[in-house]
Design a protein around this motif. Structure first.
Motif, PDB file in Angstrom:
ATOM      1  N   GLU A  53       8.343   8.053  -2.304  1.00 36.75           N
ATOM      2  CA  GLU A  53       8.476   6.406  -2.222  1.00 36.75           C
ATOM      3  C   GLU A  53       7.238   5.714  -2.707  1.00 36.75           C
ATOM      4  O   GLU A  53       7.426   4.895  -3.792  1.00 36.75           O
ATOM      5  N   TYR A  54       5.946   6.404  -2.386  1.00 34.80           N
ATOM      6  CA  TYR A  54       4.767   5.926  -3.134  1.00 34.80           C
ATOM      7  C   TYR A  54       4.939   6.005  -4.507  1.00 34.80           C
ATOM      8  O   TYR A  54       4.313   5.452  -5.250  1.00 34.80           O
ATOM      9  N   GLY A  55       5.498   7.457  -4.794  1.00 38.43           N
ATOM     10  CA  GLY A  55       5.360   7.596  -6.326  1.00 38.43           C
ATOM     11  C   GLY A  55       6.555   6.813  -7.075  1.00 38.43           C
ATOM     12  O   GLY A  55       6.727   7.432  -8.339  1.00 38.43           O
ATOM     13  N   GLY A  56       7.109   5.901  -6.579  1.00 36.26           N
ATOM     14  CA  GLY A  56       8.154   5.149  -7.425  1.00 36.26           C
ATOM     15  C   GLY A  56       9.405   6.060  -7.566  1.00 36.26           C
ATOM     16  O   GLY A  56      10.398   5.596  -8.298  1.00 36.26           O
ATOM     17  N   ILE A  57       9.649   6.918  -6.291  1.00 37.33           N
ATOM     18  CA  ILE A  57      10.813   7.602  -6.530  1.00 37.33           C
ATOM     19  C   ILE A  57      11.847   6.981  -5.164  1.00 37.33           C
ATOM     20  O   ILE A  57      11.235   6.703  -4.215  1.00 37.33           O
ATOM     21  N   THR A  84       9.821  16.425  -4.775  1.00 33.55           N
ATOM     22  CA  THR A  84       8.903  15.634  -4.272  1.00 33.55           C
ATOM     23  C   THR A  84       9.514  14.786  -2.981  1.00 33.55           C
ATOM     24  O   THR A  84       8.884  14.849  -1.893  1.00 33.55           O
ATOM     25  N   TYR A 130      11.894  17.377 -10.355  1.00 32.43           N
ATOM     26  CA  TYR A 130      10.562  17.096  -9.725  1.00 32.43           C
ATOM     27  C   TYR A 130      10.741  15.944  -8.816  1.00 32.43           C
ATOM     28  O   TYR A 130      10.083  16.041  -7.740  1.00 32.43           O
ATOM     29  N   GLU A 131      11.556  15.033  -9.001  1.00 39.51           N
ATOM     30  CA  GLU A 131      11.829  13.805  -7.966  1.00 39.51           C
ATOM     31  C   GLU A 131      12.521  14.396  -6.848  1.00 39.51           C
ATOM     32  O   GLU A 131      12.176  14.269  -5.755  1.00 39.51           O
ATOM     33  N   ILE A 167       0.718  13.764 -11.628  1.00 37.56           N
ATOM     34  CA  ILE A 167       1.510  12.666 -12.320  1.00 37.56           C
ATOM     35  C   ILE A 167       2.317  12.004 -11.547  1.00 37.56           C
ATOM     36  O   ILE A 167       2.920  11.228 -12.030  1.00 37.56           O
ATOM     37  N   LEU A 168       2.198  12.100 -10.159  1.00 40.80           N
ATOM     38  CA  LEU A 168       3.107  11.323  -8.989  1.00 40.80           C
ATOM     39  C   LEU A 168       2.954   9.922  -9.431  1.00 40.80           C
ATOM     40  O   LEU A 168       1.757   9.367  -9.298  1.00 40.80           O
ATOM     41  N   GLY A 169       3.878   9.176  -9.702  1.00 44.80           N
ATOM     42  CA  GLY A 169       4.079   7.759 -10.185  1.00 44.80           C
ATOM     43  C   GLY A 169       3.683   7.418 -11.628  1.00 44.80           C
ATOM     44  O   GLY A 169       3.468   6.487 -11.926  1.00 44.80           O
ATOM     45  N   ARG A 182      12.716  15.812 -14.824  1.00 50.48           N
ATOM     46  CA  ARG A 182      12.229  14.860 -14.011  1.00 50.48           C
ATOM     47  C   ARG A 182      12.906  14.673 -12.701  1.00 50.48           C
ATOM     48  O   ARG A 182      12.299  14.601 -11.864  1.00 50.48           O
ATOM     49  N   TYR A 216       3.924  -0.275 -10.764  1.00 48.07           N
ATOM     50  CA  TYR A 216       2.994   0.559 -11.697  1.00 48.07           C
ATOM     51  C   TYR A 216       3.213   0.135 -12.957  1.00 48.07           C
ATOM     52  O   TYR A 216       2.089   0.305 -14.024  1.00 48.07           O
ATOM     53  N   ALA A 224       5.666  10.059   0.178  1.00 44.60           N
ATOM     54  CA  ALA A 224       4.822  10.358  -1.009  1.00 44.60           C
ATOM     55  C   ALA A 224       5.603  10.038  -2.253  1.00 44.60           C
ATOM     56  O   ALA A 224       5.374   9.509  -3.251  1.00 44.60           O
ATOM     57  N   HIS A 257      -2.743   2.368  -6.854  1.00 41.05           N
ATOM     58  CA  HIS A 257      -2.807   2.370  -5.508  1.00 41.05           C
ATOM     59  C   HIS A 257      -3.310   3.702  -4.835  1.00 41.05           C
ATOM     60  O   HIS A 257      -2.747   4.671  -5.226  1.00 41.05           O
ATOM     61  N   LEU A 308       5.946  -1.228  -0.755  1.00 34.27           N
ATOM     62  CA  LEU A 308       6.296  -0.201   0.474  1.00 34.27           C
ATOM     63  C   LEU A 308       6.651  -0.881   1.540  1.00 34.27           C
ATOM     64  O   LEU A 308       7.010  -0.226   2.321  1.00 34.27           O
ATOM     65  N   PRO A 366       7.942   0.002  -6.052  1.00 36.76           N
ATOM     66  CA  PRO A 366       6.622   0.521  -6.768  1.00 36.76           C
ATOM     67  C   PRO A 366       6.576   0.762  -8.142  1.00 36.76           C
ATOM     68  O   PRO A 366       5.689   0.866  -8.670  1.00 36.76           O
ATOM     69  N   LYS A 367       7.750   1.466  -8.680  1.00 41.30           N
ATOM     70  CA  LYS A 367       7.784   1.690 -10.161  1.00 41.30           C
ATOM     71  C   LYS A 367       7.505   0.616 -10.955  1.00 41.30           C
ATOM     72  O   LYS A 367       6.861   0.585 -11.769  1.00 41.30           O
ATOM     73  N   GLN A 425       5.529  10.244 -13.698  1.00 40.36           N
ATOM     74  CA  GLN A 425       6.406  10.998 -14.123  1.00 40.36           C
ATOM     75  C   GLN A 425       7.279  10.526 -15.229  1.00 40.36           C
ATOM     76  O   GLN A 425       7.904  11.414 -15.859  1.00 40.36           O
ATOM     77  N   TRP A 426       7.920   9.301 -15.375  1.00 42.64           N
ATOM     78  CA  TRP A 426       8.524   8.878 -16.276  1.00 42.64           C
ATOM     79  C   TRP A 426       7.919   8.428 -17.575  1.00 42.64           C
ATOM     80  O   TRP A 426       8.683   8.064 -18.365  1.00 42.64           O
ATOM     81  N   LYS A 449      -3.680   5.884 -14.675  1.00 39.64           N
ATOM     82  CA  LYS A 449      -2.650   5.066 -14.981  1.00 39.64           C
ATOM     83  C   LYS A 449      -3.035   3.670 -15.567  1.00 39.64           C
ATOM     84  O   LYS A 449      -2.394   3.047 -15.959  1.00 39.64           O
TER      85      LYS A 449
END
Lengths: 346, 507
Positions: A224-228, A215, A211-212, B362-364, A208, B335, A222, B341, B311, B331-332, B366-367, B423
């Motif tokens: 940051e939007y994806g929680g990274i 990304t 992946y992060e 799987i973006l957002g 992971r 979610y 993207a 979003h 954000l 954001p995490k 992945q965990w 999600k």
């Protein structure tokens, strides 16, 4: 991901790199011929010097530090960083290995010290980038010089060899990396480099974190939007990259007979950080591609000595290396060659 | 006035973009010397396209341009400038590190590459220009250090320095503070009194009413009509701007909304330039309800959504989801609280174009345990998930391992919608969900949002497409300059009322 489908994705970059190598060799031959040398004899000597008999051990040995520093650059490139700080981390990896093994006479201690110091040395660049927005090209290139002088000073003072003014204290016999081929310079160091490449490959494509990191490198918004957290990703990139560069410095001293020590002016650890950039590009910034690109460059360096005996200067190999790198860097080069043939076939 | 030859005439201008979009469907406009003509219309009506054709930036598919009765063809902005037509774009074209003088004389330095620049002369000419107009800009400060209003004046000066007779201003007030707007209008009046002709592109009714002599209203690539400003009313213009045929309706059964899911209270958010982008917005979105936010783009909608989704920093106010305060959460965390979003910017935020369909699917998430365990990715499970999304949402993709950029825009958007829905959220925030998306995908996505509402999810929809908001929303707000001009029910409101609110007039 099944291995076969994964391999299919590598086809094009592989073909592109092979083409670049051929172009480099061809232009190199033309340059040799124009300069009045016997290109055929020179290439024959180059190949013999790289692959014939025991010479291949020399090739693999010479490829070892290049593979590791190329990985540093590749991790950066995959995470959106142009990290050229491997050079400095190599010096410190070498210094740490020599210093630590004087106390702990164990190869593992030397290897771990290289990993650790390499990561630590990347921290300033990482902190400057994340908190102050300092571009890593600027910070790492300056840190390289700082590293050079600190390492030179340490080599001449705390680690100086009282019996030999031209080198540091040697790695004690108990901490040296075992040779794979007797009477050669090929040691466990090469295996370590290959394993490190595979580990980095697994990190980047099968965890992971990887992946992060990828990304963030491709698209920080993207991410940051994806929680990274793209900043944390950058720090990781610097740290892992620093580790492999530090490792390069450590194994370069721990695995190369006969001296097992750092030469005056850091001569035997100098330049690998920068050469690694080219290796990474030819290896398409991919850890597995880098293993092969590293061996290619190792072969060129190993064969150069024999080529010299035909009267061709050593520098000519650097010219060929340079042409290969430029050819790889030209985007769409393969298409240029392949498309006319495709059209012809229709 | 109608009998005299227009200074400029555009006849039957048609513009079809290479992707088949018909931006202009045969537009005729006339501009008379010394007037200020307003060009009024919604986003995407074709105002800017028309003016870019006039300025030589775009080639019309069909149509002719007559200047002083003679046909002209502009191959580039340089041609247009040579004929006395200048344009000030919505996004400035200044070199930020140059000062005003350097920016203004750029490309007018002389002919040879090495010719000497006559700075003193240029400065004198500029000073005279500024004195005549009675407005000053500092000539020696790098423009990046100047306020936006001053930068805009530099753009105008740049055009006047090139002796243009016709000045096109594209949404000139979009970036200005009210005081700067007033100052701009003074300059425009002055220019008019000096005999310059101005084309003023806007969607703001009060501004058009205040500054123009005549208004041409464009809607969906067609001229709806031209009126003399003194004879117009904001109501008339609003009707002309948004009046529309009823397009196919989405099947939407009546539904009683449930409890409040999203609660926003007196929210203040700053924009990228530090301006107050959102100024005290409050609203609720309830389960089983689509709450729409309409309005011309750039009125704070983007900042509002970014603030709600973690954000962008909230300056003041509260955002609660299921009664839990979420301001300041990442954001995490959001979610994990059941928010999904669909971002407005598909290529820069919603997707990583060079990565594979699988990796994007799987973006957002992945965990989540199904995709990674102990830090190791389970690509087999990701692949299964991706194939499931592709099948369920009928996404056309060459393969799960193809880079997502190889998908069409519509399929990329469907992938984002599919991912966000997967999600399993309670609240879906959809920002411009069908922008740049083909008709079939648009219909699919709109119906899907209604389906989510029917399944008792809360949906917050932001769209610059007024039809979309009208069709889908149970309740809707119209946003203008960072505030809600009103919250209404789509079937209880007239086009005129909406047009007025979009143009900044409170209902």
């Amino acid at each position: 991901m099944s291995f076969s489908t994964e391999l299919r994705g590598y086809g094009k970059p592989l073909a592109e790199s092979v083409l670049a190598i051929l172009i480099g060799a061809l232009i190199g031959a033309i340059v040799l011929w124009l300069s009045g040398y016997d290109a055929v004899a020179a290439y024959k000597a180059l190949l013999e010097g790289a692959f014939l008999g025991g010479n291949f051990s020399e090739t693999l040995s010479k490829s070892t530090p290049l593979i590791l520093t190329a990985i540093t650059f590749a991790i950066g490139a995959r995470t959106g960083l142009f990290n050229i700080g491997a050079e400095g981390a190599v010096y410190f990896g070498a210094i740490a290995a020599v210093g630590v093994t004087q106390v702990l006479q164990n190869p593992l201690a030397g290897v771990l010290s290289g990993l650790l110091i390499g990561a630590l040395w990347m921290l300033p660049a990482a902190v400057l980038k994340v908190y102050r927005g300092v571009h890593e090209v600027i910070s790492t290139i300056m840190l390289n010089w700082i590293a050079f002088y600190i390492a030179s000073w340490m080599a001449l003072s705390v680690l100086a060899n009282p019996n030999n003014p031209n080198s540091t204290l040697p790695i004690p016999p108990g901490a040296r990396l075992p040779l794979l081929v007797q009477n050669s310079t090929l040691s466990m160091a090469f295996i370590i480099a290959v394993v490190a490449s595979i580990v980095v490959y697994v990190i980047m494509w099968h965890t992971r974190l990887g992946y992060e990191l990828r990304t963030s490198g491709q698209n920080p918004r993207a991410a940051e939007y994806g929680g990274i957290n793209p900043k944390a990703a950058m720090v990781w990139s610097f740290l892992i990259g620093g580790m492999t560069a530090g490792l390069a410095g450590a194994v370069q001293i721990m695995g190369i007979p006969p001296s097992y020590s750092i030469s005056q002016g850091l001569a035997n650890v100098y330049g690998y950080g920068f050469d690694g950039i080219g290796v990474s590009l030819v290896g398409r910034n991919h850890p597995l591609g880098i293993i092969f690109a590293g061996i290619l460059f190792g072969a060129l360096n190993a064969g150069a000595t024999q080529m010299q005996q035909t009267g061709v200067p050593l520098e000519m190999v650097k010219v060929i290396e340079g042409i290969i790198i430029v050819a790889v860097a030209v985007p769409g080069l393969l298409d240029l060659f392949v498309k006319p043939f495709r059209r012809g076939a229709q | 006035m109608e009998e005299e030859t227009p200074l400029l005439e555009m006849r039957n201008i048609v513009k079809v973009y290479s992707d088949g979009t018909k931006a202009l469907k045969g537009v005729d406009i006339k501009v008379y010397k010394g007037e200020i003509l307003g060009l009024l219309g919604e986003n995407g009506a074709g105002k800017t396209t028309l003016m870019k054709i006039l300025f030589g930036m775009l080639k019309p598919t069909k149509g002719t341009i007559l200047l002083n009765g003679k046909e002209v063809r502009f191959k580039s902005p340089a041609d247009a400038l040579a004929n006395g037509i200048g344009m000030v774009h919505q996004h400035f074209t200044l070199v930020e590190v140059f000062n005003a003088l350097e920016n203004i004389i750029l490309r007018m330095e002389g002919h040879g590459l090495l010719s000497k620049i006559d700075v003193d002369n240029a400065r004198k000419k500029l000073q005279k220009l500024m004195d005549d107009l009675n407005f000053q800009v500092p000539l020696d400060v790098p423009v990046e250090n100047l306020p936006v209003g001053v930068q805009q004046r530099i753009e105008i000066l740049k055009m006047l320095y090139r002796d243009v007779d016709i000045l096109i201003l594209d949404e000139p007030t979009a970036v200005l503070t009210p005081i700067e707007v007033k100052e701009l209008f003074d300059v425009l009046k002055k220019l008019k009194s000096q005999g310059k002709t101005i084309i003023f592109i806007s969607h703001k009714l009060n501004e058009v009413m205040e500054i123009t002599d005549r208004v041409t209203v464009i809607r969906r690539g067609e001229v709806i009509g031209t009126v003399k400003t003194p004879e117009a009313t904001p109501q008339l213009l609003a009707r002309m701007m948004v009046g529309r045929d009823v397009v196919l309706r989405i099947e939407k059964p009546p539904k009683e909304p449930g409890e409040v899911i999203l609660h926003v209270e007196d929210l203040w958010v700053k924009g990228d330039r530090g301006e107050e982008a959102v100024r005290g917005v409050s609203f609720d979105v309830r389960a089983g309800e689509i709450f729409g936010i309409a309005g011309v783009e750039g009125n704070g909608q983007s900042e509002l959504i970014e603030a709600i989704t973690g954000l962008r920093r909230v300056e003041k106010g509260k955002v609660k989801v299921n009664n839990v305060e979420i301001t300041g959460k990442k954001p995490k965390e959001l979610y994990e609280m059941g928010i999904a979003h669909i971002p407005e910017d598909r290529t820069h935020m919603g997707l990583i174009l060079d990565m594979t369909v699988m990796e994007n699917a799987i973006l957002g998430m992945q965990w989540r345990k199904e995709f990674s365990r102990a830090g190791l990715m389970d690509w087999k499970s990701v692949e299964r998930h991706t194939k499931h999304l592709i099948e369920e949402f009928d996404i056309t993709a060459p393969g799960v391992r193809s880079p997502v950029k190889s998908l069409s825009g519509g399929n990329q958007q469907k992938l984002i919608v599919a991912r966000e829905v997967s999600k399993k959220p309670e609240l879906i925030i959809a920002s411009q969900p069908t922008r740049g998306v083909d008709v079939a995908s648009t219909e699919y996505i709109r119906n899907y949002l209604v389906r989510l509402r029917n399944e008792n999810k809360a949906v917050l929809l932001v769209s610059a497409d007024l039809d979309e908001v009208l069709q889908l929303s149970d309740r809707m707000a119209i946003m203008y300059e960072g505030q809600f001009m009103g919250v209404v029910k789509p079937d209880e409101v007239t086009e005129e009322q909406i047009g007025l609110m979009m143009g900044g007039v409170k209902a």
